[in-house]
Motif scaffolding. Structure first.
Motif, PDB file in Angstrom:
ATOM      1  N   GLN A 106     -27.815  80.108  41.101  1.00  0.00           N
ATOM      2  CA  GLN A 106     -28.733  81.005  40.403  1.00  0.00           C
ATOM      3  C   GLN A 106     -29.144  80.358  39.088  1.00  0.00           C
ATOM      4  OE1 GLN A 106     -27.114  84.929  39.906  1.00  0.00           O
ATOM      5  NE2 GLN A 106     -28.117  85.584  41.780  1.00  0.00           N
ATOM      6  N   ILE A 107     -30.445  80.362  38.854  1.00  0.00           N
ATOM      7  CA  ILE A 107     -30.960  79.798  37.615  1.00  0.00           C
ATOM      8  C   ILE A 107     -31.980  80.750  37.017  1.00  0.00           C
ATOM      9  CG2 ILE A 107     -30.563  77.351  37.924  1.00  0.00           C
ATOM     10  CD1 ILE A 107     -33.078  77.040  39.403  1.00  0.00           C
ATOM     11  N   ASN A 108     -32.147  80.647  35.709  1.00  0.00           N
ATOM     12  CA  ASN A 108     -33.076  81.571  35.063  1.00  0.00           C
ATOM     13  C   ASN A 108     -34.524  81.176  35.338  1.00  0.00           C
ATOM     14  OD1 ASN A 108     -33.898  79.592  33.263  1.00  0.00           O
ATOM     15  ND2 ASN A 108     -32.506  80.241  31.640  1.00  0.00           N
ATOM     16  N   GLY A 109     -35.444  82.050  35.048  1.00  0.00           N
ATOM     17  CA  GLY A 109     -36.850  81.901  35.403  1.00  0.00           C
ATOM     18  C   GLY A 109     -37.528  80.703  34.773  1.00  0.00           C
ATOM     19  N   LEU A 110     -37.257  80.430  33.508  1.00  0.00           N
ATOM     20  CA  LEU A 110     -37.911  79.324  32.823  1.00  0.00           C
ATOM     21  C   LEU A 110     -37.489  77.982  33.425  1.00  0.00           C
ATOM     22  CD1 LEU A 110     -39.910  78.909  30.562  1.00  0.00           C
ATOM     23  CD2 LEU A 110     -38.014  78.755  28.961  1.00  0.00           C
ATOM     24  N   TYR A 111     -36.193  77.827  33.678  1.00  0.00           N
ATOM     25  CA  TYR A 111     -35.682  76.590  34.267  1.00  0.00           C
ATOM     26  C   TYR A 111     -36.209  76.436  35.692  1.00  0.00           C
ATOM     27  CZ  TYR A 111     -32.370  72.938  35.604  1.00  0.00           C
ATOM     28  OH  TYR A 111     -31.803  71.776  36.042  1.00  0.00           O
ATOM     29  N   LEU A 112     -36.247  77.547  36.435  1.00  0.00           N
ATOM     30  CA  LEU A 112     -36.780  77.531  37.803  1.00  0.00           C
ATOM     31  C   LEU A 112     -38.246  77.124  37.789  1.00  0.00           C
ATOM     32  CD1 LEU A 112     -36.471  78.126  40.825  1.00  0.00           C
ATOM     33  CD2 LEU A 112     -37.074  80.502  40.334  1.00  0.00           C
ATOM     34  N   ASN A 113     -39.003  77.664  36.851  1.00  0.00           N
ATOM     35  CA  ASN A 113     -40.424  77.328  36.743  1.00  0.00           C
ATOM     36  C   ASN A 113     -40.600  75.834  36.465  1.00  0.00           C
ATOM     37  OD1 ASN A 113     -43.167  77.871  36.718  1.00  0.00           O
ATOM     38  ND2 ASN A 113     -43.194  78.213  34.511  1.00  0.00           N
ATOM     39  N   MET A 114     -39.766  75.267  35.598  1.00  0.00           N
ATOM     40  CA  MET A 114     -39.834  73.847  35.277  1.00  0.00           C
ATOM     41  C   MET A 114     -39.504  72.998  36.516  1.00  0.00           C
ATOM     42  SD  MET A 114     -37.686  71.588  32.528  1.00  0.00           S
ATOM     43  CE  MET A 114     -36.227  71.551  33.541  1.00  0.00           C
ATOM     44  N   LEU A 115     -38.465  73.404  37.263  1.00  0.00           N
ATOM     45  CA  LEU A 115     -38.095  72.663  38.469  1.00  0.00           C
ATOM     46  C   LEU A 115     -39.204  72.713  39.520  1.00  0.00           C
ATOM     47  CD1 LEU A 115     -34.313  73.590  38.931  1.00  0.00           C
ATOM     48  CD2 LEU A 115     -35.274  71.445  38.093  1.00  0.00           C
ATOM     49  N   LEU A 116     -39.843  73.866  39.651  1.00  0.00           N
ATOM     50  CA  LEU A 116     -40.943  73.998  40.613  1.00  0.00           C
ATOM     51  C   LEU A 116     -42.137  73.141  40.196  1.00  0.00           C
ATOM     52  CD1 LEU A 116     -40.759  77.804  41.459  1.00  0.00           C
ATOM     53  CD2 LEU A 116     -40.093  75.877  42.908  1.00  0.00           C
ATOM     54  N   GLU A 117     -42.397  73.045  38.897  1.00  0.00           N
ATOM     55  CA  GLU A 117     -43.476  72.175  38.401  1.00  0.00           C
ATOM     56  C   GLU A 117     -43.153  70.709  38.698  1.00  0.00           C
ATOM     57  OE1 GLU A 117     -46.576  72.267  36.979  1.00  0.00           O
ATOM     58  OE2 GLU A 117     -46.474  74.367  37.586  1.00  0.00           O
ATOM     59  N   ILE A 118     -41.916  70.330  38.465  1.00  0.00           N
ATOM     60  CA  ILE A 118     -41.501  68.947  38.754  1.00  0.00           C
ATOM     61  C   ILE A 118     -41.650  68.664  40.241  1.00  0.00           C
ATOM     62  CG2 ILE A 118     -39.516  67.369  38.813  1.00  0.00           C
ATOM     63  CD1 ILE A 118     -38.557  68.701  36.203  1.00  0.00           C
ATOM     64  N   LYS A 119     -41.242  69.620  41.064  1.00  0.00           N
ATOM     65  CA  LYS A 119     -41.351  69.451  42.518  1.00  0.00           C
ATOM     66  C   LYS A 119     -42.812  69.324  42.927  1.00  0.00           C
ATOM     67  CE  LYS A 119     -40.103  71.330  46.923  1.00  0.00           C
ATOM     68  NZ  LYS A 119     -39.720  72.436  47.714  1.00  0.00           N
ATOM     69  N   ASN A 120     -43.664  70.152  42.373  1.00  0.00           N
ATOM     70  CA  ASN A 120     -45.091  70.107  42.688  1.00  0.00           C
ATOM     71  C   ASN A 120     -45.687  68.755  42.282  1.00  0.00           C
ATOM     72  OD1 ASN A 120     -47.601  71.013  43.529  1.00  0.00           O
ATOM     73  ND2 ASN A 120     -48.088  71.907  41.534  1.00  0.00           N
ATOM     74  N   SER A 121     -45.340  68.284  41.090  1.00  0.00           N
ATOM     75  CA  SER A 121     -45.818  66.967  40.631  1.00  0.00           C
ATOM     76  C   SER A 121     -45.303  65.858  41.549  1.00  0.00           C
ATOM     77  CB  SER A 121     -45.345  66.698  39.204  1.00  0.00           C
ATOM     78  OG  SER A 121     -45.920  67.601  38.312  1.00  0.00           O
TER      79      SER A 121
END
Length: 143
Positions: free
Chosen positions: A55-70
Motif C-alpha cells: 500500500q502506498i499513498n496517492g502522491l507516490y502512486l501518482n509519481m510511479l504511474l508517471e514514471i511507468k507511463n514515461s
C-alpha cells in the motif's frame, strides 16, 4: 588485362570489407537498442511489483504511474528506432551480399584468366618442342 583485373578485385575486396564493417556497426547498434528495451521492460516490471506489492499513498502512486507511463513511451520510441535499424540492416546486408558476389565473380574470372594464360604457355612450349623435333628429324639436327 591481368593488372586491371587485379585492381578491380582489390577494389571489390575493399568495398566488401567497408560494407562488412558498416553491417557490424548496425548490428551492434541494434543489439544496444534491444538491450536498452529489455532493461526498461525489467525496470517497469519492478515498478509494477512495487505498485501492486504494498500500500502506498496517492502522491507516490501518482509519481510511479508517471514514471511507468514515461517508460512505456520510451520503449515505444526504442522500438521505432529498432525498426529503422532493422531496415538499415537489411539494406546493408543486401549491399554486402552483392559486393561479396561481385568479388567472388572477379576471383573466378581471375582464376580463369590464369588458367588460360597457363594453357597458352603450355601450347607455346609444345609448339617450340615440336619445332625443335621437326628440325632434328627433317634436317638431321644441323640447325
Amino acid at each position: 588485362m591481368k593488372f586491371r583485373l587485379q585492381k578491380l578485385l582489390d577494389f571489390a575486396s575493399k568495398q566488401e570489407e567497408l560494407i562488412k564493417q558498416e553491417l557490424f556497426k548496425v548490428r551492434l547498434e541494434k543489439k544496444k537498442i534491444e538491450e536498452e528495451i529489455q532493461k526498461t521492460v525489467d525496470y517497469l516490471k519492478s515498478l509494477d511489483n512495487e505498485i501492486f506489492g504494498k500500500q502506498i499513498n496517492g502522491l507516490y502512486l501518482n509519481m510511479l504511474l508517471e514514471i511507468k507511463n514515461s517508460g512505456e513511451k520510451y520503449i515505444e520510441s526504442l522500438k521505432d528506432k529498432l525498426y529503422e535499424i532493422s531496415l538499415m540492416e537489411e539494406k546493408v546486408l543486401k549491399d554486402y551480399l552483392e559486393k561479396r558476389k561481385e568479388r567472388k565473380s572477379l576471383e573466378k574470372l581471375k582464376e580463369r584468366f590464369k588458367n588460360k594464360e597457363y594453357i597458352e604457355l603450355q601450347r607455346k612450349d609444345i609448339k617450340n618442342i615440336d619445332e625443335i623435333a621437326e628440325r632434328k628429324h627433317f634436317f638431321g639436327g644441323e640447325k
